[in-house]
Structures are given as structure tokens and as C-alpha cells.
Design a protein around this motif. Structure first.
Motif, PDB file in Angstrom:
ATOM      1  N   SER A 229       0.744  -0.985  -0.080  1.00 31.19           N
ATOM      2  CA  SER A 229       0.125   0.085   0.101  1.00 31.19           C
ATOM      3  C   SER A 229       0.954   1.418  -0.090  1.00 31.19           C
ATOM      4  CB  SER A 229      -0.796   0.042   1.237  1.00 31.19           C
ATOM      5  OG  SER A 229      -0.601   0.664   2.268  1.00 31.19           O
TER       6      SER A 229
ATOM      7  N   GLY B 268       0.438   3.455  -2.944  1.00 36.86           N
ATOM      8  CA  GLY B 268      -0.288   4.825  -2.432  1.00 36.86           C
ATOM      9  C   GLY B 268       0.395   5.860  -2.072  1.00 36.86           C
ATOM     10  N   GLN B 269       1.703   5.836  -1.938  1.00 40.35           N
ATOM     11  CA  GLN B 269       2.439   6.945  -1.597  1.00 40.35           C
ATOM     12  C   GLN B 269       3.503   7.460  -2.780  1.00 40.35           C
ATOM     13  OE1 GLN B 269       4.671   6.012   2.033  1.00 40.35           O
ATOM     14  NE2 GLN B 269       2.993   5.269   3.049  1.00 40.35           N
TER      15      GLN B 269
ATOM     16  N   TRP C 175      -7.142   9.569  13.762  1.00 43.14           N
ATOM     17  CA  TRP C 175      -8.061   8.649  12.601  1.00 43.14           C
ATOM     18  C   TRP C 175      -8.667   7.604  13.039  1.00 43.14           C
ATOM     19  CZ3 TRP C 175      -8.428   8.792   7.548  1.00 43.14           C
ATOM     20  CH2 TRP C 175      -7.835   9.901   6.690  1.00 43.14           C
TER      21      TRP C 175
ATOM     22  N   TYR D 293     -12.483   6.862  12.284  1.00 40.30           N
ATOM     23  CA  TYR D 293     -13.183   5.626  11.944  1.00 40.30           C
ATOM     24  C   TYR D 293     -14.034   5.106  12.921  1.00 40.30           C
ATOM     25  CZ  TYR D 293      -9.531   4.648   8.397  1.00 40.30           C
ATOM     26  OH  TYR D 293      -8.747   4.360   7.165  1.00 40.30           O
TER      27      TYR D 293
ATOM     28  N   TRP E 244     -14.690   0.425  11.262  1.00 39.52           N
ATOM     29  CA  TRP E 244     -13.777   0.219  10.440  1.00 39.52           C
ATOM     30  C   TRP E 244     -12.465  -0.428  10.923  1.00 39.52           C
ATOM     31  CZ3 TRP E 244     -14.691   0.927   5.363  1.00 39.52           C
ATOM     32  CH2 TRP E 244     -16.093   1.564   4.983  1.00 39.52           C
TER      33      TRP E 244
ATOM     34  N   ALA F 280      -8.111   0.000   6.438  1.00 42.15           N
ATOM     35  CA  ALA F 280      -8.326   0.950   6.986  1.00 42.15           C
ATOM     36  C   ALA F 280      -6.883   1.654   7.677  1.00 42.15           C
ATOM     37  CB  ALA F 280      -9.455   0.905   8.138  1.00 42.15           C
TER      38      ALA F 280
ATOM     39  N   THR G  76      -4.099   1.287   6.675  1.00 45.59           N
ATOM     40  CA  THR G  76      -3.072   1.862   5.651  1.00 45.59           C
ATOM     41  C   THR G  76      -3.379   3.360   5.246  1.00 45.59           C
ATOM     42  OG1 THR G  76      -4.423   1.376   3.846  1.00 45.59           O
ATOM     43  CG2 THR G  76      -2.884  -0.362   4.744  1.00 45.59           C
ATOM     44  N   ILE G  77      -4.531   3.909   5.514  1.00 44.12           N
ATOM     45  CA  ILE G  77      -4.789   5.238   4.938  1.00 44.12           C
ATOM     46  C   ILE G  77      -4.196   6.228   5.715  1.00 44.12           C
ATOM     47  CG2 ILE G  77      -6.668   6.738   4.727  1.00 44.12           C
ATOM     48  CD1 ILE G  77      -8.324   4.540   3.334  1.00 44.12           C
TER      49      ILE G  77
ATOM     50  N   ASN H 159      -0.502   6.323   5.007  1.00 46.27           N
ATOM     51  CA  ASN H 159      -0.144   6.974   3.593  1.00 46.27           C
ATOM     52  C   ASN H 159      -0.359   8.253   3.625  1.00 46.27           C
ATOM     53  OD1 ASN H 159       0.649   4.257   2.551  1.00 46.27           O
ATOM     54  ND2 ASN H 159      -1.491   4.217   1.505  1.00 46.27           N
ATOM     55  N   TRP H 160      -1.516   8.733   4.272  1.00 46.26           N
ATOM     56  CA  TRP H 160      -1.900  10.077   4.712  1.00 46.26           C
ATOM     57  C   TRP H 160      -0.707  10.887   5.164  1.00 46.26           C
ATOM     58  CZ3 TRP H 160      -2.797  12.846   9.361  1.00 46.26           C
ATOM     59  CH2 TRP H 160      -3.618  14.164   9.234  1.00 46.26           C
TER      60      TRP H 160
END
Lengths: 285, 291
Positions: B77, B81-82, B122, B126, B149, B159, B161-162, B165-166
Motif C-alpha cells: 500500500s 499509495g505513496q 484517525w 473511523y 472500520w 483502514a 493503511t490510509i 499513507n496520509w
């Protein structure tokens, strides 16, 4: 020539950004900033307000949360601990890192290659895989649950980056400067302290900022090496805060708001230097 | 260098403190960990030597494989994703206009937050009742998609990983911008004269020019994902039912929750070996591609 400076990007995205492109970028910026905005508005709400209208602005702005969080969470103490540990580690990293970087950039000696390789390997060692052995080792020598249990490992793990940044920078300082200083009767310590150190200001700034962010925000070392309430750093007390006051959301939000303000301020004031440091710190392979 | 003044003493005194600290707190623990990995030890009392017993147990340990799989989810991810998102942002934001600088600052902001804060915020986003994700889903008529989540074992790893990555896209974007700014305008002009189209130019000119930077970001992504610990510790502690366990949380939980110091040490050693392997493989693969 001047007009060509931007050309790699200009040719890729056409003449500036299209309106659509700008909107997408703005959307992305909202995605990155919204959680932070939400944290700050929630910090000023009552729990009721938070539950009923979690995304609206506060019904009435409560600064009580912040004050209660500061008292209940013992945030003053945590702030003091974080500051003490971070400052000591940054200073130690700077002194040891610059001295070692200077030696490695200027002198040849028998085991130089081994030493450089060793520090290079340090850049890739996953910090967490040393948590258990470090814990056991520090327990044995009675270092556990002291300020030293954070200051010494923080410095040790930051040294490779500091040394490589320092070495790279010092390589660009002409050697004639030292020869001149030598004729003036300086020894190596004098040359380092009076001439090299002052010349290193830009790289000192980079090393300090990278180290500051890392030490100030560290969670895992503090979690494992610190136990007593009186020594807890900010991230550690925040994490426990959320366990202890699990359902008091606005209180936890208040505590977080207090904790993030210092780094956000540092970031806003020093952002160019931070970004430069990020680049310098990552060009290491 | 002139040898007019004594250097040996200076070399020793200036280098040794750093070297000593580094060896004691970084290098020795690695060997100590491999050694302790051969013992069955509860932290108190006598440690019992069991050779490679812990390592054999790890290989047969279902949870270990799940943790490794979860770490691999993070690696994949992070890579998809990054790096691409950061590269696209860098291409769009390379100009030094006020707008670009503003967006860059915003994208970089999460990076300066403590991972604990990122994890906590986060965790709330969630949240099954008031969380932003469920609120939005309901607002757009997708109420049937709402769920808890972080406790639904079908989605919780994704969930997680977001937020990771964020918060990590910013630094990669900055690294890419620096690399793009180093491409000399002449090369770019040459490509334009040859009539290269945008897409083609990206793949045949720009990407090869910054390939070494891409390799660096890949290494950082891999080592970063294997280190992942803080976010998960704060959001789920590795649960529920060890569904979000990572190698590092598994090591932590074995050592400090159930007090199996030897087993925890063995897991530490395995993390070290896996990191070295992955970084080595990445190095070989990307080097061949560059040639």
C-alpha cells in the motif's frame, strides 16, 4: 535562460495549472488539513456538542477543555519532560555527530572504512527490532526509567544521519582554511571549535530540526523504556490519556491540541529549512 | 593534510564517543537479540537455553505469518499509495508560485505531527458512531456500507493503511520536487525539440532521470513499512483477535504483555533479517532495471 528554469514542469502541465488541476490540488489539501482542523474545533466543544454535531463549529467555544486537559493529563510535566529529553538529545547528537563527521571527512586512519560502513548500516537498521534487547540491556545496567534511557538511544539512532549530513557538508569546506588556522597556532580542537563549527551553521540547522521532530514525536522508545508517571513524554501521556479518559472525547482532543501546537509552530516558522533537511536526510540510499 | 600538529589524539577523542554510543545502543543489541532469541525466559528467574527452538516455533506460528502478511499489505500500500501520488503532486507543484507553496505546506503538515496524534485522530475518524467516514457514507446514501472500520477484520488492515499513507506522502513529494528541480533545462528542451509528448517524456526522459530517487523512496517505503508500530499500537493494539498484528506489535506484545522475552527477541531478529532481505532484493532488482 531565466525563463527556462521552470521548464520541466511547465512543459508537463502546459501553461500553468488548469482550473480543474487547481481544484483537485485544493481538494487534496483539504483532505490533509481537515483532520487537524477537526481536532482544533473539537477541542473547544462540550462532549454533548461533540456527539450531536461532530462536524459543526462549537456551539460555544469552551476553553475549559484545554485547561482541564492540562491539569488532569499532567501535561505541564509531560511538556517539561519532552523539552528536556529532546533538547539534551539534540545537543548531544550535534556535538558527537559533528565531531565524528569532521574526523571522517578529513583524516585517514586504519579502520576508517569499517567505521563508515558501520554508521552507514545504522541508517537501515529498523529501530523496533532493537527494542527488546535494548530494554534488557538497560534493565541490566539500571538505566531503565531514567531520562538517560531516552537521551542515549535517541542520540545513538540519530548519529548515522547526523554524521553523513555533516561529512557531506564539511567536504565542501576548503582545506586551505585549516592550513591558515594552523599557521596561526591553532590545534585541531581550536580549528574545529573556532572555524569549522561556525562554518557549519546551515547543516547544524538541518540536523537539529530533523532530530527535534524525531525525538519530540517518538512514541515507541518512551513506551518501552519509561514507566514512572513523572518521566512521561508528551506522546506517551497522550496515548495513555486516551485509554484513561477513553470516552471524554473533547478532553482528549484538548490534550492533543496542546501537544501538537509546538511542532506546528516550529513547522510554520522553519518550513523551508525542514523541507531542505528532509531532502538532505533522505539522499542516503 | 599537514602533519604539523598531532592528529592521533584528536581523531580518537573526537570519534570515540560517537562510535561508542552507536555501538553500545545500536549494534550490540542486534547480537544480544539473536543470542536471547535462543532462550526461553520469562524475564525473571533462570533463562533456559533452547537453541533454535523459538525460531522453529515462529515458523510454525500462525500469528507470525499473519503479522508478516499485514506488514506486506503496508509495504504494497505504501508503494502504490505513496510513491505515485507523491510523484504526481511533485510534477504539479514544482513551480514556485504562491499556490504551489501553499499546497506543498498543507501536504507536508501531517508529517510533523506525532504518530500518536495521527493514530488518535484517525481512530476517531473511523469511529462507528460519530466517525467522519460513516457520517459521509450516510450523507451520500451509502448507509449500508457503514461499519466499525477498525474492528471489522475484513477491512481493518486496509483502514489502517490510509492514515499511514496520509502522513507519509508529504516527504516523498518534497524529495521528488528536489529531484525534478535538478533535471537540467537543456535535457528538457532537447526532448521538446525532438517532439516528445507529455506522457512519453514522463516515461522516457523524466522518470529515468530521477530513477535513483525513486529507488531511494522504494527503500524508505519498505523499511518504513517494516518499522510500522505506533499507528497500530494507538488505533488497535494489534487487535481485535490479533487481526491487525504487525511484526513489531507482535514482538512488543510477546515481550511486554505475555512476558516471553526470548520469543520476543527471536521475533526482533527475524524483523532484522526480513528488512535486510527486502532491501537487498529491492537493490538488486532496481539496479538491473536502471542498467
Amino acid at each position: 535562460m531565466k525563463t527556462n528554469v521552470d521548464s520541466p514542469s511547465k512543459k508537463l502541465v502546459g501553461k500553468g495549472l488548469s482550473v480543474l488541476g487547481k481544484l483537485i490540488l485544493l481538494g487534496y489539501a483539504v483532505f490533509t488539513l481537515y483532520p487537524l482542523y477537526w481536532l482544533f474545533i473539537s477541542a473547544f466543544k462540550t462532549n454533548e456538542d461533540f456527539f450531536q454535531r461532530p462536524y459543526a463549529l462549537p456551539h460555544e467555544w469552551m476553553k475549559e477543555n484545554i485547561i482541564r486537559a492540562w491539569d488532569l493529563g499532567n501535561m505541564g510535566r509531560a511538556m517539561y519532560n519532552s523539552t528536556l529529553v529532546t533538547l539534551s538529545s539534540v545537543i548531544l547528537t550535534l556535538i558527537l555527530g559533528l565531531l565524528a563527521g569532521y574526523v571522517l571527512s578529513r583524516f585517514n586512519f586504519r579502520f576508517k572504512k569499517v567505521v563508515v560502513t558501520l554508521f552507514l548500516a545504522g541508517l537501515l537498521i529498523p529501530i523496533h527490532s532493537t527494542l527488546v534487547p535494548l530494554f534488557l540491556m538497560m534493565k541490566e545496567i539500571g538505566l531503565l526509567d531514567t531520562y538517560g534511557a531516552l537521551i542515549l538511544p535517541y542520540t545513538a539512532f540519530e548519529l548515522p544521519i547526523a554524521i553523513f549530513l555533516a561529512m557531506g557538508y564539511m567536504a565542501s569546506i576548503p582545506r586551505e582554511i585549516e592550513e591558515a588556522a594552523m599557521i596561526d597556532g591553532n590545534g585541531w580542537w581550536g580549528i574545529f571549535g573556532r572555524i569549522i563549527f561556525p562554518l557549519c551553521t546551515p547543516i547544524i540547522a538541518t540536523i537539529s530540526i530533523l532530530a527535534f521532530l524525531r525525538f519530540w514525536n517518538d512514541f515507541s522508545f518512551a513506551l518501552v523504556f519509561i514507566n514512572s508517571q513523572a518521566l512521561k513524554t508528551l506522546p506517551l501521556s497522550l496515548a495513555l490519556f486516551s485509554d484513561g479518559f477513553g470516552t471524554d472525547y473533547s478532553l482528549t482532543m484538548g490534550a492533543m491540541a496542546i501537544a501538537v501546537i509546538p511542532t506546528i509552530l516550529v513547522y510554520l516558522i522553519l518550513q523551508d529549512q525542514i523541507m531542505k533537511g528532509m531532502v538532505a536526510g533522505s539522499i542516503k540510499g | 593534510m599537514p602533519t604539523a600538529i598531532k592528529s592521533k589524539g584528536f581523531i580518537a577523542l573526537a570519534l570515540l564517543p560517537a562510535l561508542l554510543l552507536f555501538v553500545v545502543f545500536v549494534i550490540i543489541p542486534i547480537f544480544w537479540s539473536a543470542y536471547y532469541g535462543m532462550f526461553e525466559w520469562k524475564g525473571i528467574g533462570a533463562a533456559k537455553f533452547i537453541g533454535f527452538g523459538n525460531y522453529v516455533e515462529i515458523v510454525q506460528d500462525e500469528i507470525f505469518w499473519r503479522a508478516l502478511k499485514n506488514n506486506m499489505i503496508l509495504v504494497v500500500s505504501a508503494i502504490i499509495g505513496q510513491i505515485p501520488v507523491a510523484l504526481i503532486l511533485a510534477l504539479l507543484l514544482i513551480k514556485n508560485s504562491f499556490f504551489s507553496r501553499f499546497i506543498r505546506s498543507a501536504v507536508f503538515m501531517p508529517m510533523v505531527l506525532s504518530t500518536v496524534v495521527v493514530g488518535l485522530i484517525w481512530g476517531y475518524i473511523y469511529h462507528p458512531q460519530f466517525g467522519l467516514v460513516n457520517t459521509i457514507l450516510e450523507a451520500v446514501g451509502l448507509g449500508s456500507w457503514t461499519r466499525a472500520w477498525l474492528s471489522d477484520i475484513n477491512v481493518n488492515m486496509f483502514a489502517i493503511t490510509i492514515p499511514i499513507n496520509w502522513s507519509n506522502i508529504g516527504p516523498y513529494m518534497i524529495i521528488f520536487i528536489a529531484a525534478l528541480q535538478n533535471i537540467s533545462p537543456e535535457i528538457d528542451d532537447a526532448a521538446n525539440i525532438d517532439g516528445a509528448q507529455r506522457g512519453k517524456k514522463l516515461f522516457y526522459v523524466t522518470l529515468p532521470m530521477i530513477w535513483s530517487t525513486v529507488v531511494v523512496t522504494l527503500v524508505l517505503c519498505i523499511s518504513g513499512s517494516l518499522k510500522a508500530f505506533d499507528h497500530v499500537m494507538v488505533m488497535t493494539h494489534g487487535g481485535p483477535a490479533q487481526s491487525t498484528e504487525l511484526l513489531a506489535t507482535y514482538m512488543y506484545n510477546n515481550t511486554f504483555r505475555v512476558y516471553r522475552y526470548g520469543y520476543g527477541s527471536a521475533v526482533s531478529t527475524i524483523i532484522m533479517i526480513i528488512s535486510a532481505l527486502l532491501i537487498g532484493i529491492n537493490y538488486i532488482l532496481t539496479r538491473r532495471k536502471a542498467e
